[in-house]
Design a protein around this motif. Structure first.
Motif, mmCIF file in Angstrom:
data_model
loop_
_atom_site.group_PDB
_atom_site.id
_atom_site.type_symbol
_atom_site.label_atom_id
_atom_site.label_comp_id
_atom_site.label_asym_id
_atom_site.label_seq_id
_atom_site.Cartn_x
_atom_site.Cartn_y
_atom_site.Cartn_z
ATOM 1 N N GLY A 116 -0.740 -22.158 -0.539
ATOM 2 C CA GLY A 116 -1.864 -22.444 -1.428
ATOM 3 C C GLY A 116 -3.231 -22.313 -0.800
ATOM 4 N N ALA A 117 -3.318 -21.673 0.372
ATOM 5 C CA ALA A 117 -4.602 -21.586 1.065
ATOM 6 C C ALA A 117 -5.605 -20.708 0.318
ATOM 7 C CB ALA A 117 -4.402 -21.050 2.479
ATOM 8 N N GLY A 118 -5.136 -19.691 -0.375
ATOM 9 C CA GLY A 118 -6.025 -18.808 -1.112
ATOM 10 C C GLY A 118 -6.974 -18.035 -0.220
ATOM 11 N N ARG A 119 -6.503 -17.641 0.948
ATOM 12 C CA ARG A 119 -7.357 -16.965 1.931
ATOM 13 C C ARG A 119 -7.370 -15.462 1.719
ATOM 14 N NH1 ARG A 119 -4.930 -18.479 7.478
ATOM 15 N NH2 ARG A 119 -6.185 -16.645 8.019
ATOM 16 N N LEU A 120 -8.539 -14.855 1.915
ATOM 17 C CA LEU A 120 -8.684 -13.410 1.976
ATOM 18 C C LEU A 120 -8.724 -12.988 3.439
ATOM 19 C CD1 LEU A 120 -11.488 -12.678 -0.655
ATOM 20 C CD2 LEU A 120 -9.087 -12.015 -0.843
ATOM 21 N N PRO A 121 -8.312 -11.760 3.751
ATOM 22 C CA PRO A 121 -8.525 -11.256 5.113
ATOM 23 C C PRO A 121 -10.014 -11.274 5.436
ATOM 24 C CG PRO A 121 -7.074 -9.797 3.869
ATOM 25 C CD PRO A 121 -7.648 -10.765 2.884
ATOM 26 N N GLU A 122 -10.346 -11.602 6.682
ATOM 27 C CA GLU A 122 -11.745 -11.698 7.082
ATOM 28 C C GLU A 122 -12.028 -10.783 8.266
ATOM 29 O OE1 GLU A 122 -12.675 -15.740 7.978
ATOM 30 O OE2 GLU A 122 -12.393 -16.429 5.912
ATOM 31 N N GLU A 123 -13.285 -10.407 8.383
ATOM 32 C CA GLU A 123 -13.730 -9.577 9.490
ATOM 33 C C GLU A 123 -14.054 -10.432 10.709
ATOM 34 O OE1 GLU A 123 -17.252 -11.350 7.708
ATOM 35 O OE2 GLU A 123 -15.569 -10.292 6.799
ATOM 36 N N ASN A 124 -13.865 -9.884 11.913
ATOM 37 C CA ASN A 124 -14.358 -10.539 13.121
ATOM 38 C C ASN A 124 -15.716 -9.932 13.479
ATOM 39 O OD1 ASN A 124 -13.707 -8.036 14.227
ATOM 40 N ND2 ASN A 124 -12.483 -8.871 15.906
ATOM 41 N N TYR A 125 -16.236 -10.233 14.645
ATOM 42 C CA TYR A 125 -17.560 -9.750 15.054
ATOM 43 C C TYR A 125 -17.645 -8.218 15.002
ATOM 44 C CZ TYR A 125 -15.496 -8.223 19.454
ATOM 45 O OH TYR A 125 -14.732 -7.569 20.391
ATOM 46 N N TYR A 126 -16.567 -7.567 15.347
ATOM 47 C CA TYR A 126 -16.463 -6.107 15.441
ATOM 48 C C TYR A 126 -16.481 -5.491 14.032
ATOM 49 C CZ TYR A 126 -13.421 -2.048 17.008
ATOM 50 O OH TYR A 126 -12.812 -0.850 17.291
ATOM 51 N N GLY A 127 -15.644 -6.039 13.162
ATOM 52 C CA GLY A 127 -15.628 -5.557 11.788
ATOM 53 C C GLY A 127 -16.886 -5.924 11.030
ATOM 54 N N TRP A 128 -17.491 -7.059 11.401
ATOM 55 C CA TRP A 128 -18.734 -7.481 10.750
ATOM 56 C C TRP A 128 -19.808 -6.417 10.935
ATOM 57 C CZ3 TRP A 128 -23.875 -8.503 11.585
ATOM 58 C CH2 TRP A 128 -24.521 -9.379 10.692
ATOM 59 N N LEU A 129 -19.910 -5.862 12.145
ATOM 60 C CA LEU A 129 -20.897 -4.813 12.403
ATOM 61 C C LEU A 129 -20.614 -3.585 11.539
ATOM 62 C CD1 LEU A 129 -23.279 -3.733 14.223
ATOM 63 C CD2 LEU A 129 -21.481 -2.625 15.567
ATOM 64 N N VAL A 130 -19.352 -3.217 11.419
ATOM 65 C CA VAL A 130 -18.996 -2.045 10.605
ATOM 66 C C VAL A 130 -19.453 -2.237 9.165
ATOM 67 C CG1 VAL A 130 -17.067 -0.689 9.707
ATOM 68 C CG2 VAL A 130 -17.081 -1.398 12.115
ATOM 69 N N ASN A 131 -19.183 -3.398 8.593
ATOM 70 C CA ASN A 131 -19.648 -3.655 7.222
ATOM 71 C C ASN A 131 -21.172 -3.715 7.142
ATOM 72 O OD1 ASN A 131 -17.199 -3.684 5.866
ATOM 73 N ND2 ASN A 131 -16.892 -5.886 6.127
ATOM 74 N N GLU A 132 -21.801 -4.255 8.168
ATOM 75 C CA GLU A 132 -23.259 -4.348 8.188
ATOM 76 C C GLU A 132 -23.905 -2.956 8.211
ATOM 77 O OE1 GLU A 132 -26.924 -6.668 8.508
ATOM 78 O OE2 GLU A 132 -24.893 -7.038 7.781
ATOM 79 N N LYS A 133 -23.227 -2.022 8.888
ATOM 80 C CA LYS A 133 -23.764 -0.667 9.041
ATOM 81 C C LYS A 133 -23.103 0.330 8.087
ATOM 82 C CE LYS A 133 -26.290 -1.724 12.741
ATOM 83 N NZ LYS A 133 -27.778 -1.631 12.757
ATOM 84 N N ILE A 134 -22.437 -0.155 7.065
ATOM 85 C CA ILE A 134 -21.624 0.724 6.225
ATOM 86 C C ILE A 134 -22.455 1.809 5.543
ATOM 87 C CG2 ILE A 134 -21.732 -0.686 4.124
ATOM 88 C CD1 ILE A 134 -18.665 1.205 5.554
ATOM 89 N N ASP A 135 -23.692 1.523 5.176
ATOM 90 C CA ASP A 135 -24.525 2.545 4.528
ATOM 91 C C ASP A 135 -24.782 3.707 5.491
ATOM 92 O OD1 ASP A 135 -24.604 1.044 2.236
ATOM 93 O OD2 ASP A 135 -26.604 0.226 2.594
ATOM 94 N N ASP A 136 -25.018 3.389 6.772
ATOM 95 C CA ASP A 136 -25.214 4.448 7.781
ATOM 96 C C ASP A 136 -23.989 5.330 7.870
ATOM 97 O OD1 ASP A 136 -27.608 3.235 8.334
ATOM 98 O OD2 ASP A 136 -27.037 2.493 10.320
ATOM 99 N N LEU A 137 -22.812 4.697 7.919
ATOM 100 C CA LEU A 137 -21.555 5.433 8.118
ATOM 101 C C LEU A 137 -21.181 6.243 6.880
ATOM 102 C CD1 LEU A 137 -19.508 2.720 10.049
ATOM 103 C CD2 LEU A 137 -20.949 4.553 10.962
ATOM 104 N N GLU A 138 -21.383 5.661 5.710
ATOM 105 C CA GLU A 138 -21.029 6.382 4.485
ATOM 106 C C GLU A 138 -21.992 7.537 4.218
ATOM 107 O OE1 GLU A 138 -20.572 3.371 1.486
ATOM 108 O OE2 GLU A 138 -18.430 3.189 1.938
ATOM 109 N N ALA A 139 -23.192 7.489 4.815
ATOM 110 C CA ALA A 139 -24.109 8.619 4.705
ATOM 111 C C ALA A 139 -23.581 9.827 5.483
ATOM 112 C CB ALA A 139 -25.489 8.225 5.204
ATOM 113 N N ILE A 140 -22.818 9.561 6.546
ATOM 114 C CA ILE A 140 -22.212 10.640 7.336
ATOM 115 C C ILE A 140 -20.961 11.148 6.646
ATOM 116 C CG2 ILE A 140 -21.221 11.259 9.574
ATOM 117 C CD1 ILE A 140 -22.797 8.903 10.783
ATOM 118 N N PHE A 141 -20.192 10.215 6.078
ATOM 119 C CA PHE A 141 -18.918 10.565 5.430
ATOM 120 C C PHE A 141 -18.940 10.088 3.972
ATOM 121 C CE2 PHE A 141 -17.996 10.008 9.949
ATOM 122 C CZ PHE A 141 -17.382 11.227 10.244
ATOM 123 N N PRO A 142 -19.740 10.753 3.133
ATOM 124 C CA PRO A 142 -19.892 10.307 1.743
ATOM 125 C C PRO A 142 -18.575 10.463 0.963
ATOM 126 C CG PRO A 142 -20.947 12.442 2.081
ATOM 127 C CD PRO A 142 -20.524 11.954 3.432
#
Length: 313
Positions: free
Chosen positions: A287-313
Motif C-alpha cells: 500500500g505504499a503507492g510509490r513511484l520510481p524516483e530519480e537519484n542525483y544522476y537522473g535528476w540532472l538528466v530530467n533537468e537538462k531534458i530540453d537540451d537533450l531532446e533538442a539534439i534527439f527530437p
C-alpha cells in the motif's frame, strides 16, 4: 501508437508490448537535486573541473558530433528505446564519473590495446568461470537469459560469500563485480558508456542476437574490455542495459518508465533493475503507492531534458 520499427525491435528481442501498467510521468519527483556522492565530488575537484563544465563538455560532444548522433539513433532503434535514454546515460556518466574524451578515435585505440592486455576475471587464483560452478550457484542455472543469470549470481555472492570466509578463502565486503571482474581498478568502469565487465556480460546474449557482435566469454577478459571500450559496440551494450531496466520495471513492478529519462538514467547508474523493481513492487503491494524516483544522476538528466531532446527530437 507504437511505431512499426519499435514493434519490430521488440520482436527481435523476444518481447511483447507491455500490458496494462502505470506510466511514470516525465520530470523530477524531487524539487532539489538529491545529494551527490562524495566520491564524485572529489574526482571532479581533483581534475580542477566542475560538474557544470563536465556537463557542457559531454553536451558539446553529443550536439556537435553527427557521427555519434547517428550511432546513438541506430542503437536506440534496434533496441526499441529512445535516443535520449542513451544520451542521458552518457550525460550522467561523463558529468559525475569521468570527463568526455574529445574524439571517439581515442576510444577505438584504447579498445585495441585491451585485446592483448593479459588479464582475467579472478580472485585469489579462482577464475570466475570455475567459481560460479560452485554448488551455491546451482539454483541460478534455471534463470532465463544472461541478465537474470548474472543477477542471480550476484545475489548468491552477496548472501553466501560477501564479507565471509568460505572454505578458507576470505572474500571482501564488496560487490561481486568489483571482486572478480575489475582486475585493473576495483569499481572502475570503462569506455564511452562507462560500463563494467559484469554489466556487459549480463547483456551479451541480447547484443549478440540484436546487433550481431560476438558473444562475450567470461574466460576472455581482454575481449570483454575491448568490447566495452569500442564506441560502436558500447552503444549497443548501453542500449541493451537500458532495455533490460525498462522491461524489468514493466514486468516486475508494473511501471512504464520509458517516458521519464531521469528514472531510466538512474537505473543505468545504480544497476540491479530486477532487485530494485522487486523491492518497489513489494512496497506497493503493502500500500505504499510509490513511484520510481530519480537519484542525483537522473535528476540532472530530467533537468537538462530540453537540451537533450533538442539534439534527439
Amino acid at each position: 501508437m507504437i511505431r512499426f520499427a519499435a514493434l519490430l525491435a521488440l520482436a527481435c528481442l523476444g518481447l511483447q508490448p507491455a500490458a496494462a501498467q502505470t506510466r511514470v510521468p516525465p520530470g523530477n519527483r524531487h524539487v532539489e537535486q538529491p545529494e551527490i556522492p562524495g566520491g564524485s565530488r572529489s574526482r571532479t575537484k581533483a581534475t580542477r573541473s566542475s560538474f557544470e563544465a563536465k556537463y557542457e563538455k559531454i553536451h558539446a560532444l553529443l550536439a556537435d558530433n553527427r557521427v555519434l548522433q547517428d550511432k546513438i539513433r541506430k542503437a536506440a532503434r534496434l533496441y526499441g528505446i529512445r535516443p535520449v535514454h542513451i544520451a542521458g546515460a552518457l550525460v550522467g556518466e561523463h558529468t559525475y564519473n569521468v570527463d568526455a574524451m574529445d574524439r571517439l578515435q581515442t576510444y577505438y585505440v584504447k579498445a585495441a590495446s585491451y585485446l592483448n592486455a593479459g588479464v582475467d576475471f579472478s580472485y585469489r587464483g579462482q577464475n570466475v568461470a570455475d567459481f560460479v560452478e560452485r554448488p551455491e550457484f546451482a539454483p541460478c542455472e534455471d534463470a532465463r537469459g544472461l541478465a537474470r543469470l548474472w543477477a542471480c549470481r550476484e545475489g548468491v555472492f552477496d548472501r553466501r560469500f560477501r564479507g565471509r570466509t568460505v572454505d578458507g578463502v576470505s572474500y571482501p565486503d564488496n560487490r561481486f563485480g568489483a571482486v572478480f571482474f575489475q582486475p585493473f581498478y576495483a569499481g572502475q568502469t570503462f569506455g564511452l558508456g562507462q560500463l563494467n565487465p559484469l554489466t556487459a556480460l549480463s547483456v551479451s546474449d541480447m547484443v549478440h542476437r540484436v546487433s550481431g557482435y560476438p558473444a562475450l566469454d567470461m574466460r576472455d577478459a581482454g575481449a570483454v574490455y575491448a568490447a566495452i571500450m569500442d564506441p560502436d559496440q558500447t552503444l549497443s551494450y548501453m542500449a541493451a542495459v537500458i532495455r533490460v531496466s525498462i522491461d524489468a520495471y514493466r514486468d516486475i513492478a508494473g511501471f512504464d518508465i520509458s517516458g521519464n529519462p531521469g528514472v531510466v538514467a538512474t537505473l543505468y547508474n545504480v544497476g540491479d533493475p530486477f532487485g530494485r523493481a522487486e523491492k518497489l513492487a513489494a512496497a506497493n503491494r503493502g500500500g505504499a503507492g510509490r513511484l520510481p524516483e530519480e537519484n542525483y544522476y537522473g535528476w540532472l538528466v530530467n533537468e537538462k531534458i530540453d537540451d537533450l531532446e533538442a539534439i534527439f527530437p
